[in-house]
Design an enzyme around this catalytic site. Structure first.
Site, PDB file in Angstrom:
ATOM      1  N   HIS A 359      21.222  32.394  26.825  1.00 55.08           N
ATOM      2  CA  HIS A 359      21.903  32.802  28.090  1.00 55.08           C
ATOM      3  C   HIS A 359      21.848  31.967  29.076  1.00 55.08           C
ATOM      4  O   HIS A 359      22.436  31.888  30.063  1.00 55.08           O
ATOM      5  CB  HIS A 359      21.443  33.930  28.602  1.00 55.08           C
ATOM      6  N   LYS A 547      27.635  38.862  43.057  1.00 48.59           N
ATOM      7  CA  LYS A 547      27.020  38.464  42.107  1.00 48.59           C
ATOM      8  C   LYS A 547      25.314  38.152  42.612  1.00 48.59           C
ATOM      9  O   LYS A 547      25.192  38.251  43.642  1.00 48.59           O
ATOM     10  CB  LYS A 547      27.292  36.996  41.301  1.00 48.59           C
ATOM     11  N   ARG A 548      24.394  37.969  41.616  1.00 49.54           N
ATOM     12  CA  ARG A 548      23.063  37.727  42.098  1.00 49.54           C
ATOM     13  C   ARG A 548      23.159  36.414  42.943  1.00 49.54           C
ATOM     14  O   ARG A 548      23.818  35.698  42.904  1.00 49.54           O
ATOM     15  CB  ARG A 548      22.124  37.488  40.918  1.00 49.54           C
ATOM     16  N   LYS A 553      24.627  29.570  41.843  1.00 54.34           N
ATOM     17  CA  LYS A 553      25.925  29.986  42.230  1.00 54.34           C
ATOM     18  C   LYS A 553      26.414  29.800  43.506  1.00 54.34           C
ATOM     19  O   LYS A 553      27.863  29.993  43.974  1.00 54.34           O
ATOM     20  CB  LYS A 553      25.494  31.711  42.176  1.00 54.34           C
ATOM     21  N   THR A 655      30.394  36.973  33.769  1.00 54.04           N
ATOM     22  CA  THR A 655      31.254  38.153  33.491  1.00 54.04           C
ATOM     23  C   THR A 655      32.138  38.594  34.555  1.00 54.04           C
ATOM     24  O   THR A 655      33.097  39.365  34.381  1.00 54.04           O
ATOM     25  CB  THR A 655      30.419  39.158  32.686  1.00 54.04           C
ATOM     26  N   LYS A 659      36.032  40.485  35.179  1.00 58.30           N
ATOM     27  CA  LYS A 659      36.217  41.619  35.898  1.00 58.30           C
ATOM     28  C   LYS A 659      37.149  41.528  36.685  1.00 58.30           C
ATOM     29  O   LYS A 659      38.434  42.357  37.032  1.00 58.30           O
ATOM     30  CB  LYS A 659      35.123  42.521  36.525  1.00 58.30           C
TER      31      LYS A 659
HETATM   32  C1  LIG Z   1      29.223  42.014  36.176  1.00 56.09           C
HETATM   33  C2  LIG Z   1      27.967  42.012  37.101  1.00 56.09           C
HETATM   34  C3  LIG Z   1      27.251  40.978  37.314  1.00 56.09           C
HETATM   35  C4  LIG Z   1      27.404  39.600  36.619  1.00 56.09           C
HETATM   36  O1  LIG Z   1      28.296  38.870  37.591  1.00 56.09           O
HETATM   37  P1  LIG Z   1      28.409  37.173  37.466  1.00 56.09           P
HETATM   38  O2  LIG Z   1      29.463  37.117  38.763  1.00 56.09           O
HETATM   39  O3  LIG Z   1      29.099  37.141  36.144  1.00 56.09           O
HETATM   40  O4  LIG Z   1      27.018  36.633  37.749  1.00 56.09           O
HETATM   41  C5  LIG Z   1      26.156  41.124  38.209  1.00 56.09           C
HETATM   42  N1  LIG Z   1      25.787  42.325  38.728  1.00 56.09           N
HETATM   43  C6  LIG Z   1      26.695  43.595  38.483  1.00 56.09           C
HETATM   44  C7  LIG Z   1      26.587  44.741  39.227  1.00 56.09           C
HETATM   45  C8  LIG Z   1      27.834  43.465  37.646  1.00 56.09           C
HETATM   46  O5  LIG Z   1      28.639  44.373  37.500  1.00 56.09           O
END
Ligand SMILES: *Cc1c(COP(=O)(O)O)cnc(C)c1O
Length: 824
Positions: A359, A547-548, A553, A655, A659
């Protein structure tokens, strides 16, 4: 499909009965939480029949099963998702309405099952949804953390962590399976003995501590197919009879220690995303759930099979990152010490069973356990790792005679460390990355030596997301509209969403699409008003980065750009500027200083900008507290712009980007992770790409970084923004508040460590891309086309596609069709 049992009246009666038996109340007197519990038990009742039928059918067909091993499952809420997948959401919503109950409000009573940090944990959850929906036998195996991901509070602009007591009210969907409890042993010493009969070595662990692992099963409902798979998460419990025995012997301390070990082991999820902490308790957690899951797996296999050497024909183990890699030596131990196989036989089974998903390529995330810690906690496992390593090194020396450099680079045990990724690659029959770019970097940079030695193992599986949760449940308006146009095939076959493409050319449909987006923006604006007290205009551009919080990032790039825009607007009030709402949501690991400073900075900029009446509300900045799966669903549905701005090469896939795309938000991003493939699908003209390429970043890194000082001194607007970190503008005159951020950008003590994430380097390119966003948004025809095309081109990014690829290339499972378990 379930309409028979969802005959409204029966369901309503069950809910009322449940309120009565659980709470001795009439439905009118019940609290929303009590109604949530009563409804959930009524739903579980129905699921149970299919759960039984599914497991019976798997056994009857002797179906091969994948065990998805993961330290994290970021499930979110279960009730709404279960109803969606039972194709009973609307019926239940109606039934409850007739009782004056709002299903949405009831759903809001459920705490998120936040047994994960971010993308990796959510991927595991999406995979379980897809496996069940696609009729594949699967177990998710993990830990039933007593406290999941911390709850985030924002106090005075700072993140404050509070415990996530998610089990406080009880979890209506789980089943405790005491009868499948397993003993897990830690520490002690290993004694050899020759078996007098067989002459084989026997290994006896003595003076160990042990705990019982108790499984809790959660149903994973497939969409409309009566399949119910199992997420099995393990709780720990002291071994009571042992404790009593110790107590009798007067060994009170031993008894208390075992009690404490049990409590500690599953107490809390480590809140680090993409970061290795090296804590002993974490290794205990790993071995605890892996040993329990493997013991249960072998026990189940042996019920119907007597040749353990053919285990691999019926089970595959997928290791989600290196966290479950202790599965390799533990499976060897069970096969050799318990099942009596010799080394070669056990190695044959293990290497045909285990597969590994990588990952990340970031060095700070790689798991490397100190040997003294590892060998003390898992003495027998360590012996096995030594033997795996010894045999592997022999192989390297045969293949590369005289090349000790190879041995040094590839060994499992080196520099007093156990390198878990190396063990996973050496023992796994498959090694996959999670997006094309990431897999190429693995093959040609990070894991080059392994790729050269065993190229056949390497493959790519680009991540995906489940459209059932992130469109059907999260964005019901858009979901219904799409179904009205192209039918409901997209729910289980997202490639069909491309049938929207012809409608993109018709202005009428584009308008409808944007009207739905507007309604979702109103829904989010209401949430923001309730939670933040901030008024945001749904006509402004909703620009979202959720995101985190991580340096790679680059939330810092986003907020510095907002500071830059604010300066510009203040200086040139006449300048035309399309109103923008910048929305952030992010948790920072509790000990991650720069990440926490970034949260404070975002909130401070929000305070200043939102309250400056001179800018006429042109910019609003909102920080969404406690970003998690449940509020994520609202955010994706309402976003206009998807911020995916990681330093190229650092985000393995992402991911969140998928979305957003599914919900019609064009990507503003770097050529990183799956952004590359998103652009490939939707076309470069329907995204906003900027910044260094991964090759350029890697090139700089291989040559000692770059020097941000030149950029700083040659771009006065950018310099002003960076200086504002230190001049008190966003800190009530405090000059220290953001010094860690300032130093991260400009650290002159060691220039090679200055701006490691290329924020200043990419700043102008980002600002220019943001200009393009604004221009595109002003052109309604153009924007609506871009937005709708993003949805229409998102077919590739379903986790259903990802899972079919895992099945084809790695697991080789067969679909199992399950007759309805509902009694007539
Ligand atoms: C999809 C998702 C993530 C991952 O987000 P990235 O932008 O790919 O880092 C993190 N937290 C939650 C709650 C998510 O639904």
């Amino acid at each position: 499909m379930y309409s028979k049992r969802f005959a409204k009246e029966t369901f309503k009666e069950t809910v009322k009965d449940n309120v009565k038996t659980l709470y001795r109340k009439k439905i009118e007197e019940a609290t929303p939480q009590q109604i949530f519990q009563a409804v959930s038990y009524a739903v579980k009742d129905i699921i149970i029949d299919d759960w039984l039928a599914t497991q019976a059918e798997y056994r009857k067909q002797d179906a091969k099963t994948v065990y998805y091993m993961s330290m994290e499952f970021l499930m979110g809420r279960a009730l709404g998702n279960n109803l969606i997948n039972m194709t009973a959401y609307k019926e239940v919503k109606e039934a409850l309405e007739e009782m004056n109950i709002d299903l949405n409000a009831i759903e809001d009573q459920e705490p998120d099952a936040a047994l994960g940090n971010g993308g990796l944990g959510r991927l595991a959850a999406c995979f379980l949804d897809s496996l069940a929906t696609l009729n594949y036998p699967a177990y998710g195996c993990g830990i039933r953390y007593r406290y999941g991901m911390f709850k985030q509070k924002i106090e005075n602009g700072y993140q404050v962590e509070t415990p996530d007591d998610w089990l406080m009210e009880g979890n209506p969907f789980e089943l405790r399976r005491e009868e499948y409890a397993k003993e897990i042993r830690f520490g002690g010493t290993i004694r050899f003995e020759k078996d007098p009969v067989t002459g084989k070595d026997k290994f006896i662990q003595e003076n160990y501590e042990s705990v019982m692992a108790i499984p809790y099963d959660m149903p994973i409902v497939g969409y409309g197919n009566h399949v119910v798979n199992t997420l099995r998460i393990w709780d720990a419990q002291a071994i009571t009879n042992f404790s009593l025995e110790s107590f009798d012997r007067g060994d009170y301390h031993k008894a208390v220690e075992q009690e404490n070990l049990a409590k500690m082991i599953v107490d809390v999820l480590y809140p680090n995303d993409n970061h290795y902490a090296g804590k002993e308790l974490r290794l205990k957690q790993q071995y605890f759930f892996i040993s329990a899951s493997l013991q249960a797996m072998i026990e189940k296999y042996k019920k119907d099979h007597d040749d353990i050497k053919k285990l691999y024909e019926k089970v595959k183990i997928q290791m989600n990152d290196t966290h479950p890699t202790v599965a390799v030596p533990e499976l060897m131990r069970l096969l050799i010490d318990v099942e009596g196989l010799d080394w070669e036989e056990a190695w044959d089974v293990t290497t045909k069973t285990c597969a590994y998903t990588n990952h990340t390529i970031m060095s700070e995330a790689l798991e490397k356990w100190p040997i003294d810690l590892f060998s003390k906690l898992l003495p027998r496992i360590y012996q096995i790792v030594q033997e795996i390593d010894r045999r592997f090194i022999e192989q390297v020396r045969r293949q590369y005679p005289g090349n000790e450099e190879k041995v040094r680079k590839m060994a499992i045990l080196r520099d007093n460390q156990v390198r878990m990724a190396h063990m996973a690659i050496i023992a796994g029959f498959s090694v996959n990355g999670v997006a094309q770019l990431h897999t190429e970097i693995l093959k040609h940079q990070e894991l080059k030596d392994f790729y050269e030695m065993m190229p056949e193992k390497f493959n790519n599986k680009t991540n995906g997301i489940t459209q059932r949760r992130f469109l059907l449940h999260g964005n019901p308006l858009l979901a219904d509209w799409i179904t009205g146009l192209i039918g409901d095939g997209w729910i289980t076959d997202l490639s069909k969403i491309s049938n929207l493409k012809p409608y993109v050319n018709d202005e009428r449909f584009r308008k409808e699409f944007m009207q739905i987006k507007y309604k979702n923006k109103e829904r989010l604006a209401k949430y923001i008003k309730e939670h933040n007290g901030i008024d945001v205009d749904p006509r402004s551009i909703f620009d979202v980065q959720v995101k985190r919080l991580h340096e790679y990032k680059r939330q810092l790039l986003n907020i510095l750009h907002i500071m830059y825009l604010y300066n510009q607007i203040k200086e040139h009030p006449e300048m035309s500027f399309y109103p923008r709402t910048f929305i952030f949501g992010a948790k920072a690991a509790a000990g991650y200083l720069r990440a926490k400073e970034t949260i404070k900075l975002i909130n401070s900029v929000a305070d200043v900008v939102n309250n400056d009446r001179s800018i006429n509300g042109k910019i609003k900045v909102v920080f969404i507290e406690d970003y998690r799966v449940s509020n994520a669903e609202l955010l994706f549905a309402a976003a206009d712009v998807s911020e995916q701005i990681s330093t190229a090469s650092k985000e393995a896939s992402g991911t969140g980007n998928m979305k957003f795309m599914l919900n019609g938000a064009p990507t503003l991003g770097t050529m990183d992770g799956a952004n590359v493939e998103i652009v490939e699908e939707v076309g470069e003209e329907n995204a906003f790409i900027f910044g260094l390429s991964s090759e350029e970043v890697i090139n700089y890194e291989n040559n000692g970084g770059y020097n941000p000082i030149d950029i700083y001194f040659n771009d006065w607007e950018l310099k002003r923004v960076v200086d504002q970190l230190m001049d008190g503008t966003y800190a009530n005159g405090n000059h220290e508040m953001y010094k860690n951020l300032y130093n991260a950008l400009l650290n002159t003590q060691s220039t090679n460590k200055a701006d490691m994430y290329f924020i200043l380097k990419d700043f102008r390119s980002y600002a220019e891309a943001q200009k393009r966003v604004e221009a595109a948004y002003r052109d309604e025809q153009r924007w609506s086309r871009m937005a709708m095309l993003n949805t229409a081109c998102s077919g590739k990014f379903t986790s259903d596609r990802t899972i079919e690829e895992y099945v084809q290339d790695i697991w080789k499972l067969e679909k199992v069709y399950v007759p309805s378990g509902q009694p007539e």
